[in-house]
Design a protein around this motif. Structure first.
Motif, short mmCIF file in Angstrom:
data_model
loop_
_atom_site.label_atom_id
_atom_site.label_comp_id
_atom_site.label_asym_id
_atom_site.label_seq_id
_atom_site.Cartn_x
_atom_site.Cartn_y
_atom_site.Cartn_z
N SER A 81 0.96 -1.36 0.02
CA SER A 81 0.16 -0.05 0.11
C SER A 81 0.95 1.23 0.08
N TYR A 82 0.71 2.17 -0.77
CA TYR A 82 1.30 3.39 -0.97
C TYR A 82 0.51 4.65 -0.56
N PRO A 83 1.10 5.34 0.32
CA PRO A 83 0.39 6.53 0.72
C PRO A 83 0.08 7.60 -0.36
N LEU A 84 -0.78 8.28 -0.41
CA LEU A 84 -1.02 9.27 -1.48
C LEU A 84 -1.32 10.50 -0.74
N ARG A 85 -0.96 11.42 -1.00
CA ARG A 85 -1.27 12.70 -0.38
C ARG A 85 -2.63 13.33 -1.16
N CYS A 86 -3.24 13.96 -0.27
CA CYS A 86 -4.81 14.49 -0.97
C CYS A 86 -4.89 15.85 -0.35
N SER A 87 -5.48 16.77 -1.40
CA SER A 87 -5.89 17.89 -1.02
C SER A 87 -7.43 18.29 -1.13
N LEU A 88 -8.12 18.49 -0.33
CA LEU A 88 -9.43 18.78 -0.35
C LEU A 88 -9.95 20.14 -0.05
N THR A 89 -10.79 20.74 -0.61
CA THR A 89 -11.45 21.99 -0.58
C THR A 89 -13.06 21.94 -0.57
N ILE A 90 -13.60 22.56 0.25
CA ILE A 90 -15.06 22.78 0.33
C ILE A 90 -15.25 24.15 0.14
N THR A 91 -16.12 24.54 -0.93
CA THR A 91 -16.65 25.97 -1.01
C THR A 91 -18.18 26.00 -0.91
N LYS A 92 -18.59 27.38 -0.78
CA LYS A 92 -20.35 27.70 -0.80
C LYS A 92 -20.26 28.94 -1.36
N PRO A 93 -21.17 29.09 -2.32
CA PRO A 93 -21.26 30.20 -3.20
C PRO A 93 -21.82 31.49 -2.07
N SER A 94 -22.38 31.12 -1.06
CA SER A 94 -22.76 31.99 -0.07
C SER A 94 -21.83 32.54 0.85
N VAL A 95 -20.52 31.96 0.97
CA VAL A 95 -19.67 32.40 1.67
C VAL A 95 -18.53 32.62 0.84
N PRO A 96 -17.53 33.63 1.29
CA PRO A 96 -16.35 34.10 0.43
C PRO A 96 -15.21 33.19 0.91
N GLY A 97 -15.18 32.33 1.93
CA GLY A 97 -14.03 31.58 2.17
C GLY A 97 -14.27 30.19 1.96
N SER A 98 -13.42 29.39 2.34
CA SER A 98 -13.21 27.94 1.98
C SER A 98 -12.52 27.02 2.98
N LEU A 99 -13.06 25.97 3.44
CA LEU A 99 -12.28 25.10 4.17
C LEU A 99 -11.36 24.16 3.29
N SER A 100 -10.16 24.02 3.72
CA SER A 100 -9.07 23.23 3.08
C SER A 100 -8.73 22.09 3.89
N VAL A 101 -8.41 20.97 3.43
CA VAL A 101 -8.11 19.71 4.29
C VAL A 101 -6.74 19.22 3.46
N ASP A 102 -5.75 18.80 4.32
CA ASP A 102 -4.62 18.26 3.79
C ASP A 102 -4.60 16.86 4.61
N ALA A 103 -4.70 15.73 3.80
CA ALA A 103 -4.59 14.34 4.44
C ALA A 103 -4.04 13.38 3.66
N VAL A 104 -3.74 12.06 4.05
CA VAL A 104 -2.95 11.17 3.42
C VAL A 104 -3.78 10.00 3.23
N CYS A 105 -3.95 9.37 2.12
CA CYS A 105 -4.95 8.14 1.69
C CYS A 105 -4.11 7.01 1.98
N GLN A 106 -4.31 6.04 2.64
CA GLN A 106 -3.74 4.73 2.64
C GLN A 106 -4.71 3.58 3.41
N GLU A 107 -4.59 2.41 2.65
CA GLU A 107 -5.08 1.22 3.54
C GLU A 107 -6.59 1.74 3.81
N GLY A 108 -7.22 2.12 2.92
CA GLY A 108 -8.74 2.49 3.01
C GLY A 108 -9.14 3.38 4.38
N VAL A 109 -8.14 4.26 4.53
CA VAL A 109 -8.47 5.56 5.36
C VAL A 109 -7.80 6.86 5.06
#
Length: 265
Positions: A149-177
């Motif tokens: 199993s090889y760890p892969l870095r992922c970048s997740l962003t969540i935006t809303k049209p009614s809000v000027p900002g954004s949530l950003s999540v840095d995570a590592v994906c490996q072994e089903g988690v």
């Protein structure tokens, strides 16, 4: 299920195992036979003064033949039809896949209520981990029966049209988690989602929040539930590395073909 839970990766399909085996063994043969692993004799010039014009070197034919051999080997192991795991993923109709041939990044996007969710991962992580992979010792059936199993870095962003900002999540994906490393908030959603070097430089100077693991445990658990409800779950965590392997194989075959065409031109 907690994103931080560590579980053993389920046994992979014979197709995925075959794909990884062909990738690893084929490249091992290429590197093992490379003349660049041996030093040139001191009495031999690095470049021959009698060599013909560029594109007509004496080594061109042998190099082209070697590439052709490798290309034939990889194409023989290549999956011709769309894999079942990819068909099933598309049939859910939840995520869209943005995969540009020649690029090492893949983008998954979906809508959830009034939210736009984007997940980006790169096959570059997969390539670097392959170089550091050590084959299991002989006789260890449990390790030989499953794919590394090889760890892969992922970048997740969540935006809303009614809000000027954004949530950003840095995570590592490996072994089903997905293991969350950072949770950030950007006042400007464009800054969070822009992939230009200028935006990356601006992000480096901003406060990105504490390490996720240092946050209150109840906060962590509730945020993990928040992501799971949006499809950032076990199913996606198994899909991401499997798709990365499929893309890496396609890109490698395409790269071999382009190099051969250049040598033969």
């Amino acid at each position: 299920m907690s994103f931080r839970a560590i579980r053993q990766l389920a046994a992979t399909s014979s197709r995925a195992l075959s794909l990884r085996s062909s990738l690893t063994s084929a490249r091992a043969r290429v590197h093992a036979s490379s003349p660049f692993t041996r030093a040139l004799p001191a009495t031999r010039a690095a470049f021959s003064v009698s060599a013909r014009s560029f594109g007509e070197g004496t080594a061109d034919g042998a190099l082209s033949a070697k590439i052709a051999e490798e290309l034939a080997y990889e194409k023989d192991a290549e999956i011709k039809d769309e894999p079942d795991f990819l068909k099933e993923f598309k049939n859910t109709g939840i995520w869209t896949i943005e995969d540009t041939p020649g690029n090492d990044e893949v983008t998954l996007q979906r809508k959830f209520g009034n939210e736009q969710i984007r997940l980006i991962f790169s096959i570059a992580d997969l390539q670097s981990e392959e170089e550091n992979f050590e084959a299991p010792e002989e006789g260890n059936a449990s390790e030989e029966a499953s794919e590394p199993s090889y760890p892969l870095r992922c970048s997740l962003t969540i935006t809303k049209p009614s809000v000027p900002g954004s949530l950003s999540v840095d995570a590592v994906c490996q072994e089903g988690v997905f293991v969350i490393e950072n949770l950030s908030y950007y006042n400007d959603a464009k800054l969070a989602t822009d992939l230009t070097p200028e935006a990356d430089w601006k992000r480096r100077g901003l406060y990105i929040g504490p390490q996720f693991e240092t946050l209150d445990l109840n906060f962590q658990e509730e945020f993990e539930k928040f992501l799971q409800e949006r499809g950032i779950n076990e199913s996606l965590a198994f899909f991401v590395p499997e798709y990365a392997q499929l893309k890496e194989q396609k890109e490698y075959v395409d790269w071999l073909g382009k190099v051969q065409k250049f040598i033969d031109a």
